[in-house]
Design an enzyme around this catalytic site. Sequence first.
Site, short mmCIF file in Angstrom:
data_model
loop_
_atom_site.label_atom_id
_atom_site.label_comp_id
_atom_site.label_asym_id
_atom_site.label_seq_id
_atom_site.Cartn_x
_atom_site.Cartn_y
_atom_site.Cartn_z
CB SER A 103 36.16 -6.80 -42.03
OG SER A 103 35.53 -7.88 -41.40
CG HIS A 124 34.67 -12.18 -38.39
ND1 HIS A 124 34.32 -11.26 -39.35
CD2 HIS A 124 35.66 -11.61 -37.66
CE1 HIS A 124 35.07 -10.18 -39.21
NE2 HIS A 124 35.91 -10.38 -38.20
NE ARG A 173 43.54 -11.41 -39.62
CZ ARG A 173 42.98 -10.24 -39.79
NH1 ARG A 173 41.99 -10.09 -40.62
NH2 ARG A 173 43.41 -9.18 -39.14
CE LYS A 200 39.12 -2.42 -37.12
NZ LYS A 200 38.65 -3.80 -36.92
#
Length: 165
Positions: free
Chosen positions: A128, A17, A90, A41
């Site tokens: 994360s 990040h 990513r 989440k």
Amino acid sequence: MRTGVYPGTFDPITLGHMDIIRRGAKLVDKLVIGVTTNASKSPMFTVEERLAMVRRETADLPGVEVVAFDSLLMDFAESMGAAIIVRGLRAVADFEYEYQMAGMNQQLNNRVETVFLMADVALQPIASRLVKEIALYGGAIDRFVPKRVVQEVVARVEKIGKKGS
């Protein structure tokens, strides 16, 4: 003034990040980091804790502002006067998700463009979700998150209990 928004849950903020924030901030005069919730989440940290984390970690970056939001991203971007949304990629799986999201966002507000930044090769595997999982099983996370975030994650894991113990 050209404003961009970099949205995310940042639970916790990672070195990946931070890379996108630093690079994204170079593209605009002001980069608003939008800390949000995601119904799919389960956060380890509250929005307030994540705001504090992100603010602390970005305090030395000029033109970066950190705010919470709980609305459609495009409504938030509009309220911030943003011309672009910054997103990090990513892997191919990220691209597929982000491509679809960018298309939907364009349907909602075609005045705001989505800009994709490729993750630094050394940081590509960091997520994360994986950082939390590693920490919950007692693994070292110091290569994935800023130093003070390591302490916060470890303290939270101690509070909620490790898995596999």
